[in-house]
Design a protein around this motif. Structure first.
Motif, short mmCIF file in Angstrom:
data_model
loop_
_atom_site.label_atom_id
_atom_site.label_comp_id
_atom_site.label_asym_id
_atom_site.label_seq_id
_atom_site.Cartn_x
_atom_site.Cartn_y
_atom_site.Cartn_z
N VAL A 35 93.23 58.67 -71.40
CA VAL A 35 93.75 58.12 -72.82
C VAL A 35 94.42 58.84 -73.25
N TYR A 36 95.67 58.59 -73.58
CA TYR A 36 96.97 59.35 -74.11
C TYR A 36 96.86 59.85 -75.64
N VAL A 37 97.07 61.28 -75.51
CA VAL A 37 97.00 61.23 -76.79
C VAL A 37 98.33 62.47 -77.35
N ALA A 38 98.41 61.54 -78.42
CA ALA A 38 99.82 62.71 -78.71
C ALA A 38 100.19 64.01 -79.47
N PRO A 39 101.57 64.03 -78.80
CA PRO A 39 101.12 66.05 -79.00
C PRO A 39 101.25 66.00 -80.55
N ILE A 40 100.75 67.44 -81.31
CA ILE A 40 100.29 67.69 -82.84
C ILE A 40 102.03 67.73 -82.77
N TYR A 41 102.07 67.46 -84.35
CA TYR A 41 103.74 67.57 -84.74
C TYR A 41 103.63 69.47 -85.01
N ASN A 42 105.39 69.70 -84.34
CA ASN A 42 105.11 71.07 -84.95
C ASN A 42 106.43 70.80 -85.98
N TRP A 43 106.49 71.70 -87.14
CA TRP A 43 107.55 71.56 -88.08
C TRP A 43 108.19 73.04 -88.24
N SER A 44 108.34 74.03 -87.02
CA SER A 44 109.03 75.02 -86.94
C SER A 44 110.45 74.64 -86.50
N GLY A 45 111.57 75.91 -86.75
CA GLY A 45 112.69 75.44 -86.30
C GLY A 45 113.60 75.39 -87.83
N PHE A 46 115.06 75.19 -87.58
CA PHE A 46 116.31 75.06 -88.54
C PHE A 46 116.16 73.10 -88.65
N TYR A 47 116.47 72.91 -89.99
CA TYR A 47 117.16 71.63 -90.36
C TYR A 47 118.24 71.45 -91.29
N ASP A 72 118.15 67.05 -125.87
CA ASP A 72 117.98 66.19 -124.63
C ASP A 72 118.62 66.21 -123.57
N THR A 73 118.68 66.51 -122.22
CA THR A 73 119.13 65.99 -121.28
C THR A 73 119.16 65.42 -119.99
N LYS A 74 119.66 64.59 -119.78
CA LYS A 74 119.80 63.98 -118.74
C LYS A 74 120.75 63.80 -117.49
N GLY A 75 120.69 63.65 -116.24
CA GLY A 75 122.16 62.85 -115.56
C GLY A 75 120.97 63.15 -114.16
N GLY A 76 122.37 62.80 -113.17
CA GLY A 76 121.91 62.33 -111.50
C GLY A 76 122.30 64.03 -110.70
N LEU A 77 123.01 64.24 -109.26
CA LEU A 77 122.55 64.17 -109.18
C LEU A 77 122.69 64.52 -107.39
N VAL A 78 123.16 65.61 -106.41
CA VAL A 78 123.48 64.86 -105.32
C VAL A 78 124.25 65.96 -104.53
N GLY A 79 123.65 66.13 -102.69
CA GLY A 79 124.22 67.53 -102.48
C GLY A 79 123.61 67.95 -101.23
N GLY A 80 124.25 69.16 -101.02
CA GLY A 80 123.45 69.40 -99.19
C GLY A 80 122.52 70.27 -99.40
N THR A 81 121.20 70.31 -97.76
CA THR A 81 120.51 71.55 -98.08
C THR A 81 120.58 72.31 -96.40
N LEU A 82 120.04 72.96 -96.41
CA LEU A 82 119.92 73.96 -95.15
C LEU A 82 118.60 74.37 -95.51
N GLY A 83 117.73 74.56 -94.20
CA GLY A 83 116.01 76.07 -93.93
C GLY A 83 115.75 76.18 -92.67
N PHE A 84 114.84 76.88 -92.94
CA PHE A 84 114.11 77.55 -91.94
C PHE A 84 112.55 77.02 -92.04
N ASN A 85 111.44 76.55 -90.90
CA ASN A 85 110.39 76.71 -91.49
C ASN A 85 109.54 77.23 -89.98
#
Length: 218
Positions: A35-47, A72-85
Motif C-alpha cells: 500500500v502506498y503511503v504518502a510522505p508527511i508534508y515538510n514545511w521547512s524552507g524559504f518561500y 473609524d478607518t478602513k480600506g484595502g491593501l496588497v503586497g508581497g511576502t518573504l519568509g523561512f520555516n
C-alpha cells in the motif's frame, strides 16, 4: 513385459510430479503490491508570495485639533511576502516579512469648520511565527514589528506625515494546495501608536487586518 511395466510406472510417476507442481503453483496466493503511503508534508524552507485583503480600525487626533475620541478607518491593501520555516516534529518555527500598499483612512471633525483625516499609505511587518502542523495544514500564531506611515490632514491647515514603528499580533492558517504552492488566511492587529499631526497635535492609528495570500516554497 517387466520392462514395459517399469516404463509405465516411470511415466506415471513423472506425470504425478508434474501435476503436483502445477497444483502447488495454482494454490499459491497472489502477492499484493504494498500500500502506498504518502510522505508527511515538510514545511521547512524559504518561500515568497503575494497577499491582499482589507482592514478596519480607528484613529484619534489629540491636542489643539482634538477629534474628541476615536473615529473609524478602513480600506484595502496588497503586497508581497518573504519568509523561512524550520520544522521540528510537528512544530514549525518561522520568520516572515511583508510590505503592503495600503489605503486605510478615515476622517472626523477636529475643530469648528475643520475636518481631520488620518491615513495609512503603506505597512510593513517583520514577525516570528509558531505553528503546529497537521501534515498539509498549518495553524499558527504570529507577532512582531510593524512599520508604516501615518498622514494626518486638516482642512486649511496642511498635513503632517510620520513613519512610525509599532507592533502587531495575530494568527492564521496555511495549507499546502499543490506542489510547492501554499495558501493562507490570517488576521493581524496593528498599532502604529502616536504620530505627528498639524498644529502640534498627534494621531493614534490602530488597525485590524484580514488578508489572504499565495506562497511558493523553494
Amino acid at each position: 513385459m517387466k520392462r514395459f511395466v517399469l516404463a509405465a510406472a516411470a511415466v506415471a510417476m513423472s506425470m504425478g510430479a508434474a501435476n503436483a507442481a502445477d497444483m502447488a503453483r495454482r494454490s499459491a496466493m497472489p502477492t499484493k503490491a504494498p500500500v502506498y503511503v504518502a510522505p508527511i508534508y515538510n514545511w521547512s524552507g524559504f518561500y515568497a508570495g503575494i497577499n491582499g485583503g482589507g482592514g478596519w480600525g480607528n484613529a484619534s487626533v489629540s491636542g489643539p485639533l482634538s477629534t474628541g475620541g476615536d473615529f473609524d478607518t478602513k480600506g484595502g491593501l496588497v503586497g508581497g511576502t518573504l519568509g523561512f520555516n524550520y520544522q521540528m516534529g510537528q512544530f514549525v518555527y518561522g520568520l516572515e516579512g511583508d510590505i503592503d500598499w495600503t489605503n486605510l483612512k478615515g476622517s472626523a471633525t477636529c475643530a469648528v469648520g475643520v475636518t481631520c483625516e488620518a491615513k495609512n499609505n503603506w505597512l510593513g511587518t517583520a514577525r516570528g511565527r509558531i505553528g503546529y502542523a497537521f501534515d498539509r495544514f498549518l495553524p499558527y500564531v504570529t507577532g512582531g514589528l510593524a512599520v508604516g506611515d501615518v498622514k494626518t490632514s486638516a482642512t486649511g491647515l496642511g498635513s503632517a506625515t510620520s513613519t512610525k514603528a509599532g507592533w502587531t499580533l495575530g494568527g492564521g492558517v496555511e495549507a499546502a494546495i499543490a506542489g510547492p504552492w501554499t495558501a493562507k488566511v490570517e488576521y493581524l492587529y496593528v498599532d502604529l501608536e502616536s504620530a505627528n499631526a498639524p498644529s502640534g497635535s498627534s494621531t493614534d492609528f490602530k488597525s485590524n487586518i484580514v488578508r489572504g495570500g499565495i506562497n511558493y516554497r523553494f
